[in-house]
Design an enzyme around this catalytic site. Structure first.
Site, PDB file in Angstrom:
ATOM      1  N   CYS A   1       4.731   1.517  10.560  1.00 23.30           N
ATOM      2  CA  CYS A   1       4.734   0.107  10.153  1.00 23.30           C
ATOM      3  C   CYS A   1       6.023  -0.614  10.549  1.00 23.30           C
ATOM      4  CB  CYS A   1       4.470  -0.014   8.658  1.00 23.30           C
ATOM      5  SG  CYS A   1       5.745   0.683   7.576  1.00 23.30           S
TER       6      CYS A   1
ATOM      7  N   HIS B   1      -0.470  -5.443  10.570  1.00 22.51           N
ATOM      8  CA  HIS B   1       0.383  -4.298  10.237  1.00 22.51           C
ATOM      9  C   HIS B   1      -0.151  -3.028  10.874  1.00 22.51           C
ATOM     10  CE1 HIS B   1      -2.209  -2.776   6.645  1.00 22.51           C
ATOM     11  NE2 HIS B   1      -2.916  -3.630   7.350  1.00 22.51           N
TER      12      HIS B   1
ATOM     13  N   HIS C   1       6.086  -0.139   2.761  1.00 22.29           N
ATOM     14  CA  HIS C   1       5.270  -0.665   3.858  1.00 22.29           C
ATOM     15  C   HIS C   1       5.716  -2.084   4.198  1.00 22.29           C
ATOM     16  CE1 HIS C   1       1.863  -0.662   6.535  1.00 22.29           C
ATOM     17  NE2 HIS C   1       1.344  -1.733   5.978  1.00 22.29           N
TER      18      HIS C   1
END
Length: 270
Positions: free
Chosen positions: A176, A233, A221
């Protein structure tokens, strides 16, 4: 013993958490990336990239060069690979592995364009050279001179479907924070490697004031706001770069309740 300077001579070099291949991959280094490392008699060297991020790299994937030339090269980067992988030709230096390399998307280079041939000549810190076709490379100034939120998101959408890879930093596979860092690097932003440090960048934004191009942070994240309640993402659970909804009130399509509930904060870089 003094530290060594040099560059990555492979298309992509893994950085490991420990000096062995079966340890955790903590990041990756792209072709020609400048590094500093501690001399080692073993196969692995403790390496730091230009942001100070550290890991262990196989010394075969590093080419030593004078410190002054390495630092000069790092500042002189003027082009970036915009195709998913760019093939190198005309291998001139014996220090570089023989045969062509597939240089990944996002790799920054020192390049000179020849209008007659349509090719870029890539010069490395030890003065070795190779060639890349002009359709695979573009000047960095095209992106960094005038950052634009819409353009940034369009660039990010090009990477939809790239697989998730823990520690990945290229279009061969992202995690990520590697995905976010690569996209923003096109526009002159040098972000830290990990989510825990990226969350300190820019300025905070209220969730209901988020705009396209803002960063959204969750529990371990990060992603890029794509507008209308959507998030771009690279998701471990989704297995790739994808678009998901984080606001059920706006849309139920591809709604991710886990992200909605684990939202921490948003940051605006520009």
């Amino acid at each position: 013993m003094p530290m060594k300077y040099g560059y990555v001579n492979l298309c992509l070099a893994d950085m490991w958490g420990e000096p062995r291949f079966n340890s955790e991959r903590v990041s990756q280094l792209l072709f020609s990336e400048i590094v500093e490392w501690s001399p080692s008699r073993d196969r692995f060297a403790k390496v730091a990239d230009r942001t100070g991020y550290e890991g262990w790299v196989d010394q075969n994937f590093l080419t030593e060069a004078p410190k002054a030339k390495c630092l000069q090269y790092d500042k002189a980067r003027n082009a970036v690979v915009t195709s998913f992988n760019a093939r190198t030709y005309v291998r001139i230096a014996a220090q570089i592995p023989t045969g062509p390399l597939r240089i990944p998307y996002g790799t920054r280079l020192v390049a000179t364009y020849n209008k007659k041939t349509g090719w870029y000549r890539i010069t490395l810190p030890d003065d070795s050279q190779c060639m890349i076709g002009g359709t695979s490379v573009e000047p960095l100034e095209k992106f960094a001179a005038d950052p634009h939120r819409g353009h940034l998101v369009i660039q990010a959408r090009r990477l939809l479907g790239v697989p998730f890879l823990w520690g990945g930093t290229s279009a061969f596979g992202f995690d990520c924070s590697g995905f976010v860092r690569t996209v923003f690097s096109f526009y002159g932003f040098s972000l830290p490697r990990d989510t825990k440090d990226q969350i300190k960048c820019g300025k905070p934004v209220e969730r209901n004031d988020m705009r396209i191009g803002d960063l959204a942070f969750f529990d371990r994240h990060v992603g890029i706001i794509d507008g209308n309640g959507f998030l771009l993402h690279c998701s471990a659970g989704g297995g790739m770069v994808r678009v998901d909804s984080i606001d059920k009130r706006v849309t139920s399509h591809a709604y991710r309740e886990d992200l909605d509930k684990s939202f921490k904060e948003a940051r605006r870089l520009f």
